[in-house]
Design a protein around this motif. Sequence first.
Motif, short mmCIF file in Angstrom:
data_model
loop_
_atom_site.label_atom_id
_atom_site.label_comp_id
_atom_site.label_asym_id
_atom_site.label_seq_id
_atom_site.Cartn_x
_atom_site.Cartn_y
_atom_site.Cartn_z
N VAL A 67 0.85 -1.19 0.00
CA VAL A 67 0.00 0.00 0.00
C VAL A 67 0.89 1.24 0.00
O VAL A 67 1.76 1.37 0.85
N ARG A 68 0.64 2.12 -0.96
CA ARG A 68 1.44 3.35 -1.00
C ARG A 68 0.54 4.52 -1.36
O ARG A 68 -0.50 4.35 -2.00
N GLY A 69 0.95 5.71 -0.96
CA GLY A 69 0.21 6.92 -1.30
C GLY A 69 1.05 7.83 -2.17
O GLY A 69 2.25 7.96 -1.96
N ARG A 70 0.41 8.42 -3.17
CA ARG A 70 1.08 9.41 -4.00
C ARG A 70 0.73 10.78 -3.43
O ARG A 70 -0.37 11.27 -3.59
N ASN A 71 1.67 11.38 -2.73
CA ASN A 71 1.43 12.63 -2.00
C ASN A 71 0.34 12.46 -0.95
O ASN A 71 -0.39 13.41 -0.64
N VAL A 72 0.20 11.24 -0.43
CA VAL A 72 -0.78 10.94 0.60
C VAL A 72 -0.09 10.12 1.69
O VAL A 72 0.62 9.16 1.39
N VAL A 73 -0.26 10.51 2.95
CA VAL A 73 0.24 9.72 4.07
C VAL A 73 -0.80 8.66 4.40
O VAL A 73 -1.95 8.97 4.68
N VAL A 74 -0.39 7.39 4.35
CA VAL A 74 -1.33 6.29 4.59
C VAL A 74 -1.17 5.81 6.03
O VAL A 74 -0.12 5.26 6.39
#
Length: 202
Positions: free
Chosen positions: A12-19
Amino acid sequence: METAVGRMEIVVRGRNVVVPDHYRQHVADKLNKLERYDQKIIRVDVELNHEKNPRQTGRCQHVEITCRTRGPVVRSEACAEDFYKALDLATERLERRLSQAADRRRVHHGRRNPASIAAVAADAQSLLAEPDAAQAESDNEGPGRIVREKEHPAKPMTVDQALFEMELVGHDFYLFADADSGRPSVVYRRHAYDYGLIRLTD
């Protein structure tokens, strides 16, 4: 961050998003049942992104799921007002496509009748209403920029297999190496349930 679910790896990764960790756990719980459709799933990539929604003011929450198996890649994406709803929508679409892939495997083993191309395409039509992630990203960064590059194996396949894999990834076109001619070719979606085919020639 990677999470092991059975033999399946979830990233799980975020593009300019903190997960946050609790959302990662929610994703793992949600995707845990995917193995009932395919025991050979190797890895599931989940990407979160804030993007513009051209039909609404502000931004929408976009979730893209890419399921890598020993067979074709299966992909889905969805946009909603929050990441939980977007995950629910994307997971539902992914499950339908994995189920279609499982049906196709059973057909090849002579155990049931195949679903029609029209039925497979009908599910994909629901995606056309969603904004394209690459286009939304381009809107954010200005026109005329290459914002994403992808590579995939040039494994020779028939036109029928290329159409099937196009539906699995939810695209309007699919580039492949034609098994009959050996040439790079593209299948694409036209109006309703019709398709087109482009072949390169010398």
